[in-house]
Write an enzyme that holds these catalytic residues in place. Structure first.
Site, PDB file in Angstrom:
ATOM      1  N   GLU A  51       0.970  -1.110  -0.135  1.00  0.00           N
ATOM      2  CA  GLU A  51      -0.114  -0.043  -0.113  1.00  0.00           C
ATOM      3  C   GLU A  51       0.764   1.144   0.007  1.00  0.00           C
ATOM      4  O   GLU A  51       0.560   2.220  -0.643  1.00  0.00           O
ATOM      5  CB  GLU A  51      -0.784  -0.111   1.088  1.00  0.00           C
ATOM      6  CG  GLU A  51      -2.065  -1.140   1.081  1.00  0.00           C
ATOM      7  CD  GLU A  51      -3.134  -0.697   0.143  1.00  0.00           C
ATOM      8  OE1 GLU A  51      -3.284   0.430  -0.352  1.00  0.00           O
ATOM      9  OE2 GLU A  51      -3.698  -1.693  -0.624  1.00  0.00           O
ATOM     10  N   ASP A 227     -14.362   0.146   5.235  1.00  0.00           N
ATOM     11  CA  ASP A 227     -14.633   1.716   5.484  1.00  0.00           C
ATOM     12  C   ASP A 227     -13.320   2.440   5.515  1.00  0.00           C
ATOM     13  O   ASP A 227     -13.387   3.773   5.737  1.00  0.00           O
ATOM     14  CB  ASP A 227     -15.453   1.983   6.553  1.00  0.00           C
ATOM     15  CG  ASP A 227     -16.776   1.560   6.477  1.00  0.00           C
ATOM     16  OD1 ASP A 227     -17.313   1.648   5.266  1.00  0.00           O
ATOM     17  OD2 ASP A 227     -17.691   1.138   7.420  1.00  0.00           O
ATOM     18  N   ALA A 228     -12.190   1.694   5.520  1.00  0.00           N
ATOM     19  CA  ALA A 228     -10.891   2.368   5.660  1.00  0.00           C
ATOM     20  C   ALA A 228     -10.157   2.631   4.382  1.00  0.00           C
ATOM     21  O   ALA A 228      -8.841   2.872   4.650  1.00  0.00           O
ATOM     22  CB  ALA A 228     -10.289   1.244   6.640  1.00  0.00           C
ATOM     23  N   HIS A 229     -10.597   2.074   3.264  1.00  0.00           N
ATOM     24  CA  HIS A 229      -9.689   2.142   1.780  1.00  0.00           C
ATOM     25  C   HIS A 229     -10.159   3.171   1.245  1.00  0.00           C
ATOM     26  O   HIS A 229      -9.739   4.498   1.421  1.00  0.00           O
ATOM     27  CB  HIS A 229      -9.793   0.836   1.139  1.00  0.00           C
ATOM     28  CG  HIS A 229      -8.782   0.427   0.339  1.00  0.00           C
ATOM     29  ND1 HIS A 229      -7.489   1.101   0.441  1.00  0.00           N
ATOM     30  CD2 HIS A 229      -8.808  -0.148  -0.878  1.00  0.00           C
ATOM     31  CE1 HIS A 229      -6.769   0.863  -0.401  1.00  0.00           C
ATOM     32  NE2 HIS A 229      -7.555   0.009  -1.528  1.00  0.00           N
ATOM     33  N   PHE A 230     -11.039   3.022   0.421  1.00  0.00           N
ATOM     34  CA  PHE A 230     -11.520   4.409  -0.590  1.00  0.00           C
ATOM     35  C   PHE A 230     -12.728   4.938  -0.078  1.00  0.00           C
ATOM     36  O   PHE A 230     -13.683   4.435   0.537  1.00  0.00           O
ATOM     37  CB  PHE A 230     -11.880   3.965  -1.932  1.00  0.00           C
ATOM     38  CG  PHE A 230     -10.912   3.156  -3.041  1.00  0.00           C
ATOM     39  CD1 PHE A 230      -9.801   3.905  -3.036  1.00  0.00           C
ATOM     40  CD2 PHE A 230     -10.954   1.834  -3.397  1.00  0.00           C
ATOM     41  CE1 PHE A 230      -8.366   3.539  -3.801  1.00  0.00           C
ATOM     42  CE2 PHE A 230      -9.724   1.279  -4.179  1.00  0.00           C
ATOM     43  CZ  PHE A 230      -8.499   2.375  -4.379  1.00  0.00           C
TER      44      PHE A 230
END
Length: 349
Positions: A51, A227-230
């Site tokens: 990442e 909910d933590a990526h895009f």
């Protein structure tokens, strides 16, 4: 699940979607980051490293004005890459510098495809480098993805027994925000463990006759990473899909060599080129992820236990990821893992 603190330089012309100059970004590795705790290691997990390398590509794609070339709402997705890990990154690494540049652009209708070079360095030394591809897609295009067709890694695999070979117990920390910590079992804690069970463990099976592992994970729509990526685009990060595959290798080494996590720590195999391909996504409405792992090579030398493998990931029966030539090792705790310690473990095949 965001690992980019600041942009230092940008030689790319803003709002110009074309191959151009490098940008450089920085990420300060927190020595007490949740992912060290959840992985029971003092070195950076591969999914986090990936990442760190890829996220600046997204920033550059936005800086180039890519999404402005369509009137539709577009979704940014990684399509694959080829790279190699050169050095391990310890928890006290400090700042990682990332350089990326756009090397190719093509557009067909609402779809935009882009290629990038990427380099990650620490204290002046390159630690990870490679090339990668991304695309911008409409929601309709993503929904109609057919996955990877005729994947040899999922054909002619053993039948799944009624009872799994191994079911992993729940271990704290259970989320990145969980401050509790259970004893080390050799596998990651719930916050980072991406497989629920090993269904099949065949020591002499697989495409290379060196071993086959099949693992599964139930998709929980409330899991933290959606909910933590895009932003406003819930999807499982592809790096966590690769992490699920690497965790099958981790379990293989633990089981095959009866590894003691108090004396040996999990480590990447350095220097070898690995590849990944994404042709689909894991979203909250999916039900189950299945991982097929085929062991290519196994090494036991100088108290370092290592494995190299290819793998495929399926969601609800559809093959969406392929991983090739990834390696993982268990090495003595405290061993300096730069130079030759974890390089050239495997002879070329």
């Amino acid at each position: 699940y965001f690992f980019m603190d600041r942009v230092l330089t940008a030689d790319h012309v803003p709002w110009q979607m074309q191959p151009d100059g490098w940008i450089e970004t920085a990420y300060d590795v927190p020595a007490d980051a949740w992912y060290f705790t959840a992985n029971y290691t003092s070195t950076l997990p591969f999914c986090i490293l990936l990442e760190i390398a890829l996220q600046p590509c997204g920033w550059l794609a936005a800086y180039a004005g890519s999404a402005l070339h369509s009137e539709d709402r577009l979704h940014f997705r990684n399509l694959g890459g080829t790279a190699r890990c050169i050095q391990e990154i310890p928890r006290d690494a400090g700042t990682l510098l990332v350089r990326v540049r756009m090397t190719d652009v093509s557009k067909a209708g609402a779809m935009i495809l882009q290629s990038f070079d990427m380099q990650v360095s620490n204290h002046g030394q390159t630690v990870y480098e490679g090339t990668t591809r991304f695309g911008f897609f409409t929601a309709q295009a993503l929904a109609s993805q057919k996955g990877i067709q005729n994947c040899a890694l999922v054909s002619d695999t053993p039948a799944v027994p009624r009872e799994p070979f191994k079911v992993f117990p729940s271990v704290s920390p259970r989320t990145p925000a969980d401050l509790s910590m259970d004893p080390d079992t050799g596998m990651p804690a719930d916050a980072l463990r991406m497989i629920d069970a090993i269904e099949v463990m065949d020591p002499s099976g697989g495409k290379f006759n060196h071993g086959y592992i099949r693992a599964k994970k139930t998709v929980d729509p409330k899991e933290w990473f959606f909910d933590a990526h895009f932003y406003q685009d819930p999807v499982c990060p592809g790096s966590l899909g690769i992490e699920s595959f690497l965790q099958t290798l981790r379990y293989y080494l633990l089981e095959t060599f009866s590894m003691d996590p108090s004396t040996h720590a999990v480590s990447p195999v350095l220097g070898d080129t690995h590849e990944w391909v994404y042709r689909g996504q894991i979203i909250p409405t999916h039900k189950e992820v299945t991982i097929h792992t085929h062991i290519r090579q196994v090494s036991q030398e100088n108290d370092i236990y290592a494995v190299k493998a290819d793998g495929a990931l399926c969601v609800d029966g559809r093959v969406i990821y392929e991983m090739k030539n990834f390696g993982l090792a268990f090495a003595p705790v405290g061993l300096k893992k730069t130079g030759d310690h974890l390089t050239r473990i495997f002879a070329p095949v």
